[in-house]
Design an enzyme around this catalytic site. Structure first.
Site, short mmCIF file in Angstrom:
data_model
loop_
_atom_site.label_atom_id
_atom_site.label_comp_id
_atom_site.label_asym_id
_atom_site.label_seq_id
_atom_site.Cartn_x
_atom_site.Cartn_y
_atom_site.Cartn_z
N GLU A 103 1.38 -7.20 -0.23
CA GLU A 103 2.56 -6.34 -0.12
C GLU A 103 2.92 -6.11 1.35
OE1 GLU A 103 1.97 -2.87 -2.49
OE2 GLU A 103 2.69 -1.58 -0.88
N ILE A 121 -9.55 1.36 6.67
CA ILE A 121 -10.45 0.52 5.86
C ILE A 121 -10.02 -0.95 5.86
CG2 ILE A 121 -11.30 0.13 3.49
CD1 ILE A 121 -11.72 3.19 3.38
N ILE A 153 -3.00 -0.43 3.94
CA ILE A 153 -2.74 0.06 5.28
C ILE A 153 -3.88 0.99 5.69
CG2 ILE A 153 -1.40 1.99 4.36
CD1 ILE A 153 0.51 1.81 6.59
N GLY A 154 -4.25 1.03 6.95
CA GLY A 154 -5.18 2.06 7.42
C GLY A 154 -6.51 1.53 7.92
N1 COA Z 1 -10.68 15.70 -2.16
C1 COA Z 1 -10.14 16.45 -1.19
N2 COA Z 1 -9.60 15.93 -0.06
C2 COA Z 1 -9.61 14.60 0.06
C3 COA Z 1 -10.15 13.76 -0.91
C4 COA Z 1 -10.71 14.35 -2.06
N3 COA Z 1 -11.25 13.62 -3.03
N4 COA Z 1 -10.04 12.48 -0.51
C5 COA Z 1 -9.44 12.52 0.68
N5 COA Z 1 -9.19 13.79 1.03
C6 COA Z 1 -8.57 14.23 2.28
C7 COA Z 1 -9.21 13.55 3.47
O1 COA Z 1 -10.32 14.31 3.95
C8 COA Z 1 -8.08 13.53 4.47
O2 COA Z 1 -7.92 14.80 5.03
P1 COA Z 1 -7.94 14.98 6.63
O3 COA Z 1 -6.78 14.14 7.11
O4 COA Z 1 -7.75 16.45 6.79
O5 COA Z 1 -9.26 14.46 7.05
C9 COA Z 1 -6.85 13.30 3.60
O6 COA Z 1 -7.23 13.75 2.29
C10 COA Z 1 -6.42 11.84 3.50
O7 COA Z 1 -7.51 11.05 3.08
P2 COA Z 1 -7.77 9.60 3.70
O8 COA Z 1 -8.90 9.00 2.99
O9 COA Z 1 -7.84 9.70 5.19
O10 COA Z 1 -6.42 8.92 3.29
P3 COA Z 1 -5.75 7.61 3.83
O11 COA Z 1 -4.69 8.00 4.77
O12 COA Z 1 -6.78 6.62 4.25
O13 COA Z 1 -5.05 7.10 2.51
C11 COA Z 1 -4.91 6.69 0.16
C12 COA Z 1 -5.80 6.80 1.37
C13 COA Z 1 -5.76 6.38 -1.04
C14 COA Z 1 -4.14 7.98 -0.08
C15 COA Z 1 -3.90 5.54 0.41
O14 COA Z 1 -4.62 4.37 0.60
C16 COA Z 1 -2.94 5.38 -0.76
O15 COA Z 1 -1.93 6.03 -0.80
N6 COA Z 1 -3.25 4.48 -1.73
C17 COA Z 1 -2.44 4.27 -2.90
C18 COA Z 1 -1.43 3.19 -2.68
C19 COA Z 1 -2.03 1.84 -2.44
O16 COA Z 1 -3.19 1.60 -2.68
N7 COA Z 1 -1.22 0.92 -1.96
C20 COA Z 1 -1.72 -0.42 -1.77
C21 COA Z 1 -1.04 -1.29 -0.85
S1 COA Z 1 -0.25 -0.61 0.56
#
Ligand code: COA
Length: 430
Positions: A235, A216, A213-214
């Protein structure tokens, strides 16, 4: 209102339905766009209850049962923290249970809940209601709980697949016409675009895709317009996939498992997506013990999974669900699909992320994760990492080669620092 002989006696108000819940009960509800919000709000309003567990996965709605004032009455439990449940999980006011998503239906069967609350489409003339946009574990919940309460929503699409429950399986039905939650279009900037292009370069005609989702996944879909005969076994899907189906790019013709069908466990998008899947035999809804089972995924040749993460270290260990040890989301289907894709003939597993976080001040590629960091995808499972700076293929690479490939796709501002840190930690130069 709908008609069916067996509806009589089952139709009640939300307050009447949730009055059946007792102190100490364990309640499981549908998730994502299928969360039965009316029922959960009515349940949360009950001041007389004590120690009721509420379990679901993702929610896009408010979660009053996670509020500090709900302590003692409700305790939330999940395998995936969402915006409205995250603080309660992080502050220890709610529980987190680590589990691969594909294992969830088995866990529900092994630990049956007292009450299942789901959202369904109105029954057809034979009395069958569709679980609509969230089938994942909802069907298992209905089939195993002592008491089943359904929010019947005429705005819930009647999706097809293994997703039907009969009115005779529903103890109480609450009629409530409410729009489903919609996902605002993701903001795709130059970073996401560059990531999308790199990922698209790894996808070949005839591949079957899983996308998360999202921004990317949405960006990847933007660059697939010239591919042919892609398939979907995922999924979840969102609006981007509808566009590719309508353009004739996604045909599912080359799938080796379930050819001619997009196989999906849940859907989150806009009304356009919800209308598209209504009565549409091209989209087959199934539970996650099928869709996400790595052994099932492995039967799909040329399976490509694309997921995202928060941080990767130079060994290739991936943190996707927690910042350090603070839970942010959950493993979801990430490892299910990475393992399934690894076993699929011609399969590939991509993890894509921007190279930096916090407005460019932090590198997401780090020499070492901090103490206590939760690893989602191990270095033994990791395959390919993508950032806006390129593609790092890690499978089969030595530790030193991995570090080199990862530093090459880190943000240029952090590459020197990462080399120094690698030397300091591992005693070798890269
Ligand atoms: N250190 C500190 N902060 C971080 C960070 C890091 N390494 N990586 C991301 N962040 C911060 C970002 O800056 C962002 O903050 P902001 O909203 O204030 O800018 C926040 O954390 C969220 O990061 P973002 O990359 O925007 O998250 P996202 O909403 O795109 O979600 C995952 C990314 C990885 C959390 C999400 O894809 C996930 O939960 N994945 C696991 C589950 C999965 O893969 N499911 C698969 C099928 S649905």
């Amino acid at each position: 209102m709908f008609e069916h002989s067996q509806i009589k006696g089952r139709l009640v108000t939300a307050a009447e339905a949730v009055a059946q819940v007792r102190s100490g009960d364990r309640v499981i509800t549908g998730q994502a766009a299928g969360v039965p919000v009316t029922l959960l709000n009515a349940l949360s309003a009950r001041e007389d209850l004590k120690n009721v567990e509420i379990f679901h996965v993702l929610t896009m709605a408010e979660a009053p049962y996670c509020a500090p004032e709900a302590a003692g009455r409700f305790r939330f439990n999940t395998i995936f923290a969402s915006a409205s449940t995250r603080t309660a999980v992080q502050e220890g006011r709610a529980d987190f249970t680590a589990s691969f998503f594909y294992r969830l239906p088995d866990w529900v069967r092994e630990h049956p809940f007292d009450v299942a609350m789901v959202q369904v489409s109105p029954p057809d003339k034979h009395g069958w209601c569709s679980l609509g946009v969230a089938v994942d574990y909802a069907l298992t919940a209905v089939r195993t709980a002592r008491l089943v309460i359904a929010q019947v929503n005429d705005q819930m699409p009647r999706t097809l697949g293994d997703c039907f429950v009969h009115v005779s399986e529903l103890d109480f039905m609450v009629e409530q016409s409410t729009p489903l939650p919609e996902l605002p279009p993701a903001r795709i900037g130059p970073v996401e675009e560059a990531i999308g292009r790199h990922c698209a370069s790894l996808i070949r005609d005839g591949d079957t895709l899983q996308l998360g989702i999202g921004a990317i996944p949405d960006a990847v879909l933007l660059f697939l317009g010239d591919k042919k005969d892609l398939g979907i076994h995922s999924e979840m899907i969102s609006d981007g996939v509808v566009e590719l189906i309508e353009k004739g790019v996604v045909t599912c013709r080359k799938k080796t498992l379930d050819p001619g069908k997009c196989v999906v466990a849940f859907l989150i998008g806009s009304r356009r997506l919800y209308d598209f899947v209504d009565d549409n035999p091209f989209v087959e809804m199934r539970t996650v013990d099928y869709v996400n089972d790595p052994n099932v995924i492995a039967r799909q040749d040329n399976m490509v999974s694309i997921n995202s993460c928060l941080q990767v270290d130079l060994l290739g260990q991936v943190c996707s669900e927690a910042m350090g040890s603070r839970q942010f989301s959950g493993v979801g289907g990430q490892v299910d699909f990475i393992r399934g894709a690894a076993m699929s003939r011609g399969g590939r597993a991509i993890i894509a992320m921007p190279s930096t976080a916090a407005k460019g001040t932090l590198s997401r590629i780090v020499a070492q994760h901090g103490a206590g960091a939760v690893i989602t995808t191990s270095r033994n499972d990791v395959d390919t990492i993508v950032t806006e700076y390129g593609i790092a293929q890690l499978r089969g690479k030595t530790a030193r080669e991995r570090a080199e490939s990862l530093i090459a796709i880190a943000h240029p501002d952090f590459r020197g620092e990462l080399r120094e840190q690698y030397r300091a930690v591992f005693g070798q130069s890269v």
